[in-house]
Scaffold this active site. Structure first.
Site, mmCIF file in Angstrom:
data_model
loop_
_atom_site.group_PDB
_atom_site.id
_atom_site.type_symbol
_atom_site.label_atom_id
_atom_site.label_comp_id
_atom_site.label_asym_id
_atom_site.label_seq_id
_atom_site.Cartn_x
_atom_site.Cartn_y
_atom_site.Cartn_z
ATOM 1 N N HIS A 1 -6.085 -0.265 -12.812
ATOM 2 C CA HIS A 1 -6.809 0.798 -12.401
ATOM 3 C C HIS A 1 -7.971 1.611 -13.414
ATOM 4 O O HIS A 1 -8.570 2.239 -12.706
ATOM 5 C CB HIS A 1 -5.519 1.731 -12.194
ATOM 6 N N TYR B 1 -0.232 -2.101 -14.813
ATOM 7 C CA TYR B 1 0.948 -1.100 -14.582
ATOM 8 C C TYR B 1 2.130 -1.778 -15.877
ATOM 9 O O TYR B 1 1.372 -2.546 -16.552
ATOM 10 C CB TYR B 1 1.603 -1.279 -13.290
ATOM 11 N N LYS C 1 -25.949 24.206 -5.841
ATOM 12 C CA LYS C 1 -24.694 24.330 -6.659
ATOM 13 C C LYS C 1 -24.612 23.998 -8.203
ATOM 14 O O LYS C 1 -25.419 22.872 -8.299
ATOM 15 C CB LYS C 1 -23.588 23.675 -5.912
ATOM 16 N N GLU D 1 -2.457 -4.914 -12.160
ATOM 17 C CA GLU D 1 -3.277 -3.790 -11.855
ATOM 18 C C GLU D 1 -3.190 -2.718 -13.091
ATOM 19 O O GLU D 1 -3.231 -1.541 -13.136
ATOM 20 C CB GLU D 1 -2.815 -3.051 -10.618
ATOM 21 N N GLN E 1 -11.180 6.385 2.793
ATOM 22 C CA GLN E 1 -11.367 7.596 3.300
ATOM 23 C C GLN E 1 -10.170 8.281 3.819
ATOM 24 O O GLN E 1 -9.914 9.272 3.422
ATOM 25 C CB GLN E 1 -12.836 8.056 3.995
ATOM 26 N N MET F 1 0.852 -1.209 -0.067
ATOM 27 C CA MET F 1 -0.130 0.061 -0.120
ATOM 28 C C MET F 1 0.713 1.321 -0.016
ATOM 29 O O MET F 1 1.724 1.237 0.857
ATOM 30 C CB MET F 1 -0.735 0.097 1.217
HETATM 31 P P1 NAP Z 1 -23.154 17.679 3.271
HETATM 32 O O1 NAP Z 1 -22.195 16.950 2.483
HETATM 33 O O2 NAP Z 1 -22.574 19.070 3.918
HETATM 34 O O3 NAP Z 1 -24.224 18.011 1.940
HETATM 35 C C1 NAP Z 1 -25.415 18.791 2.454
HETATM 36 C C2 NAP Z 1 -26.035 18.972 0.818
HETATM 37 O O4 NAP Z 1 -27.203 19.632 1.489
HETATM 38 C C3 NAP Z 1 -25.421 19.691 -0.117
HETATM 39 O O5 NAP Z 1 -25.871 18.782 -1.284
HETATM 40 C C4 NAP Z 1 -26.076 21.015 -0.082
HETATM 41 O O6 NAP Z 1 -26.130 21.520 -1.514
HETATM 42 C C5 NAP Z 1 -27.346 20.938 0.474
HETATM 43 N N1 NAP Z 1 -27.631 22.142 1.319
HETATM 44 C C6 NAP Z 1 -26.995 22.945 2.136
HETATM 45 N N2 NAP Z 1 -27.510 23.819 2.523
HETATM 46 C C7 NAP Z 1 -28.966 23.769 2.168
HETATM 47 C C8 NAP Z 1 -30.081 24.457 2.372
HETATM 48 N N3 NAP Z 1 -30.102 25.467 3.322
HETATM 49 N N4 NAP Z 1 -31.022 24.241 1.609
HETATM 50 C C9 NAP Z 1 -30.858 22.982 0.711
HETATM 51 N N5 NAP Z 1 -29.837 22.353 0.449
HETATM 52 C C10 NAP Z 1 -28.807 22.756 0.952
HETATM 53 O O7 NAP Z 1 -23.689 16.997 4.335
HETATM 54 P P2 NAP Z 1 -24.584 15.685 4.311
HETATM 55 O O8 NAP Z 1 -25.002 15.038 3.077
HETATM 56 O O9 NAP Z 1 -25.494 15.955 5.255
HETATM 57 O O10 NAP Z 1 -23.626 14.737 4.953
HETATM 58 C C11 NAP Z 1 -22.841 14.895 6.136
HETATM 59 C C12 NAP Z 1 -21.531 14.514 5.991
HETATM 60 O O11 NAP Z 1 -21.637 12.992 6.360
HETATM 61 C C13 NAP Z 1 -20.869 14.694 4.720
HETATM 62 O O12 NAP Z 1 -20.274 15.722 4.507
HETATM 63 C C14 NAP Z 1 -20.070 13.516 4.601
HETATM 64 O O13 NAP Z 1 -18.626 13.580 4.693
HETATM 65 C C15 NAP Z 1 -20.583 12.550 5.470
HETATM 66 N N6 NAP Z 1 -21.093 11.200 4.792
HETATM 67 C C16 NAP Z 1 -20.061 10.993 3.982
HETATM 68 C C17 NAP Z 1 -20.515 9.697 3.287
HETATM 69 C C18 NAP Z 1 -19.337 9.075 2.337
HETATM 70 O O14 NAP Z 1 -19.695 8.384 1.537
HETATM 71 N N7 NAP Z 1 -17.860 9.339 2.595
HETATM 72 C C19 NAP Z 1 -21.510 9.307 3.193
HETATM 73 C C20 NAP Z 1 -22.411 9.987 4.274
HETATM 74 C C21 NAP Z 1 -22.198 10.947 4.760
HETATM 75 P P3 NAP Z 1 -26.229 22.777 -2.027
HETATM 76 O O15 NAP Z 1 -25.765 23.732 -1.119
HETATM 77 O O16 NAP Z 1 -25.426 22.785 -3.395
HETATM 78 O O17 NAP Z 1 -27.554 22.629 -2.405
HETATM 79 FE FE1 SF4 Z 2 -8.744 2.809 4.599
HETATM 80 FE FE2 SF4 Z 2 -11.199 2.928 5.581
HETATM 81 FE FE3 SF4 Z 2 -10.022 0.651 5.623
HETATM 82 FE FE4 SF4 Z 2 -9.173 2.645 7.383
HETATM 83 S S1 SF4 Z 2 -11.084 1.769 7.160
HETATM 84 S S2 SF4 Z 2 -7.892 1.172 5.935
HETATM 85 S S3 SF4 Z 2 -9.540 4.404 6.097
HETATM 86 S S4 SF4 Z 2 -10.425 1.646 3.855
#
Ligand code: NAP
Ligand code: SF4
Length: 677
Positions: free
Chosen positions: A255, A169, A566, A167, A342, A29
């Protein structure tokens, strides 16, 4: 005997000149430490894992020369000083009782560099640089450089090398006609196309002598159009064995493949049967890989004869003591890798040092240490989500008396929502792990308990990890019966109609779309279904394992529109290595993605939107249900009350900053705070 839990894992593997104590290898890794020049830190990273009992480890890819580096400035053994530096690592590993092989990675046309070289000048879809076609002297130079690199690895004290042949390469690029259009002895018929990898193995063996491990990582299922046939893969494996390899490791997918191969939504051990098919074709040991993340899965794969050894990479970021805990029958205490990418792969693509979402110490061993506390104190942690759990566990590990409160009846906070999303089943294991560790560390857990500032008076320190509240998007009509929020959907099983508009396309909007688009079994839990979904089959059924008809996903459960204000591509903020999978998966479910909208109002007929700053083209989206996923705001009421009473709580996780919150930041913040208290 403790090791009877996993008799196959703990059967030594005899390689002739050396015997490995068990059947688990820590796979290669890239961590970003390679290029930073802090060899003490690299040594500690590997030594901690060697002490954890893994049989063999492989380093991140080392470039054999400048043109083969993944990036300009890629690490490698180029000078006596490099060799001396790597000695620091190998010595420390050996002192810790481990073994380590160095991976030699020639990126070929995947190199992000104008100097990249390849069999033919065919640009890759994942690099902006067209490669220079090598002439025969140029090919000879690459072989010689790889062999020299292997000889230097031996000099630096490594126990072996892994030759990266998969992969997509450099070596892989010679094998298929898509990237090798040569007409000389290095191209054309398959015997010619496979000449380079075989020659490389022979010359490496010549350079290192007999008593040195050579692992060849062979692409057994390319997952790209015109990839190798199974007959070719077997032919190469036999030739690689004859040329002097000690072990063959399994590579899965180039990849550039449009099939996920390591993401969390890929079923566990999804590719073990590919290696199994190779068993018996060669007499050297075979290693299988990809989405094997628990001792139970590793044991089953070995017991079923899928391979002689199992490679896991990311699980060793999550828990350095994976093997030791398995051996001691403590597998429930292994921090599980949830395959989220992540903090590891996503960091690599952002040029940051890797870490791990569930283990912030990964690759930070010298800097983040959980030392016994000078004085044991009474600590209250409020909120048993990722931030609070992390803080509570580290504080307890350091000897503090920790009480952990949560108003819910279950610990885990938002992890309990994530685990309900199809493709995120690994979160179940993470919640179970936290529950087990809370018990193990003697944390006093008070679930179903909402605490006030007064309740916390007897504690020396208060950590507020009360999380977030859904943001109120203030859309006229949002109080209507056809409007629900993500918590109602993911936790409460709210009724959602056939036609759905999702407001907000952050991580949660995408998760809710995935949740609502699926019906029945999650493809992550059903390999056949997953294969159909991505157009994958076994490589002996179809060339390179790709079904000619392509993906055949199940029909979507609902008609879904995912919206954001957005005016950019939806999902831009998702993980670098996984965002494309989420987008592709929703596309297959015909989810419409619309950006640049304004939410005008919600009525019985649905959601009224308009476009752009001028609020043009107002129109109704006729939907039955509107789901609000408009982000989150900090839940600070307890923190505010404590501060008003003159206390100074430590506020972490979403209660601190809700924007862009994820479990990675929450866990990291909790651990770092608790390491200081
Ligand atoms: P977020 O990522 O901050 O997204 C919020 C969404 O709401 C955006 O699309 C935003 O887009 C919209 N928004 C913001 N203010 C708004 C308003 N006043 N009115 C209407 N729309 C609005 O937050 P989240 O989806 O709640 O997720 C929270 C966090 O959990 C994420 O940031 C993420 O890091 C984590 N999470 C991660 C994963 C993953 O797969 N890695 C999965 C789930 C959650 P616009 O402002 O463009 O409308
Ligand atoms: Fe990577 Fe997520 Fe596994 Fe940690 S838990 S090694 S960040 S994939």
């Amino acid at each position: 005997m403790a090791h009877t839990h996993y008799p196959n894992i703990f059967t030594p593997l005899d390689l002739g000149h050396v015997s490995l104590p068990n059947r688990i290898m820590m796979g290669s890794m890239h961590t970003g430490l390679e290029e930073r020049g802090d060899f003490n830190r690299i040594a500690e990273y590997f030594a901690e894992r060697a002490r954890g009992g893994v049989g063999l480890m492989v380093t991140g890819g080392m470039a054999p020369n400048e043109e083969g580096g993944v990036l300009p400035g890629a690490a490698g053994l180029f000078s006596p000083e490099d060799i001396a530096n790597h000695r620091i690592v190998t010595d420390r590993v050996h002192e810790a009782g481990g073994r380590i092989a160095m991976q030699i990675l020639h990126a070929g046309r995947y190199a992000y560099s104008p100097k990249c070289v390849a069999p033919s000048p065919v640009k890759s879809p994942i690099s902006p640089f067209p490669p220079k076609e090598l002439d025969p002297d140029g090919i000879e130079k690459q072989i010689a450089d790889i062999a020299t690199s292997a000889a230097r690895a031996r000099e630096a004290g490594y126990d072996g090398v892994e030759i990266m042949g998969s992969e997509g390469y450099f070596l892989n690029q010679f094998l298929v006609t898509h990237t090798n259009k040569r007409e000389d002895e290095w191209g054309g018929a398959y015997e010619n196309r496979m000449r380079l990898p075989v020659e490389v193995v022979a010359r490496v063996r010549e350079a290192v002598g007999p008593d040195f491990i050579i692992i060849y990582r062979l692409s057994m299922i390319d997952l790209v159009p015109n990839g190798s046939t199974w007959e070719e893969v077997v032919q190469l494996a036999k030739a690689v064995e004859a040329a002097g390899a000690s072990i063959i490791n399994t590579g899965i997918g180039w990849h550039e493949a449009r099939v996920p191969t390591i993401a969390t939504s890929v079923p566990r051990r999804a590719f073990a049967d590919v290696t199994q098919r190779m068993m018996g074709e060669v007499s050297i040991p075979l290693i299988t890989s990809n989405r094997i993340n628990t001792p139970e899965v590793a044991e089953a794969v070995l017991a079923e004869g899928c391979a002689d050894m199992v490679s896991m990479a990311r699980p060793f970021l999550a828990d350095a003591e994976f093997v030791g805990k398995a051996k001691a029958g403590r597998s429930a205490e292994i921090a599980p890798c949830i395959a989220c990418n992540q903090a590891c792969l996503d960091h690599t693509f952002e040029m940051k040092v890797s870490s791990c979402l569930v283990n912030p110490r990964a690759c930070h061993e010298t800097e983040l240490r959980y030392e016994p506390a000078a004085e044991a104190r009474k600590i209250a942690v409020v909120g048993a989500g990722p931030a609070g759990l992390s803080a509570a566990l580290v504080a307890a590990e350091r000897g503090h008396a920790v009480t952990l409160f949560d108003s819910a009846e279950m610990l885990g906070g938002q992890l309990n929502m994530a685990k309900r999303v199809p493709g995120k089943e690994e979160f179940f294991g993470l919640v179970d792990y936290f529950a087990r560790m809370v018990e193990e560390q003697g944390v006093d857990l008070r679930l179903g308990t909402r605490v006030s500032a007064e309740d916390l008076e007897g504690f020396d320190e208060v950590i507020v990890a009360t999380g977030v509240l859904p943001r109120d998007p203030r859309i006229p009509g949002q109080d209507g019966p056809n409007v629900v929020n993500y918590i109602d959907v993911l936790r409460g099983g709210a009724e959602v109609g056939q036609r759905v508009a999702i407001i907000g396309a952050g991580g949660i909007g995408f998760d809710v779309a995935e949740f609502l688009a699926h019906q029945g079994e999650s493809p992550t839990e059903d390999l056949d279904l997953w294969r159909k979904e991505w157009g994958v089959t076994t490589p002996w059924t179809e060339r390179a394992g790709l079904v000619p008809e392509g993906p055949m996903p199940e029909a979507p459960a609902r008609e879904i529109t995912l919206l954001q204000r957005k005016a950019q591509k939806l999902g831009k903020g998702l993980g670098k290595t996984t965002g494309w999978i989420h987008r592709a998966s929703l596309k297959m479910k015909n989810v419409k993605m619309v950006g640049g909208v304004n939410y005008e109002e919600i009525g019985p007929q649905g959601l009224k939107i308009s476009t752009g700053e001028g609020r043009e083209d107002p129109r109704w989206l006729e939907v039955d249900t509107v789901v609000l996923c408009a982000g989150q705001v900090p839940e600070r009421s307890l923190a505010d009350a404590l501060e008003a009473g003159g206390r100074s709580p430590h506020v972490i996780g979403g209660a601190d900053v809700a924007a862009e919150l994820d479990a990675k930041r929450a866990i990291d913040q909790g651990a770092r705070l608790a390491a200081r208290l």
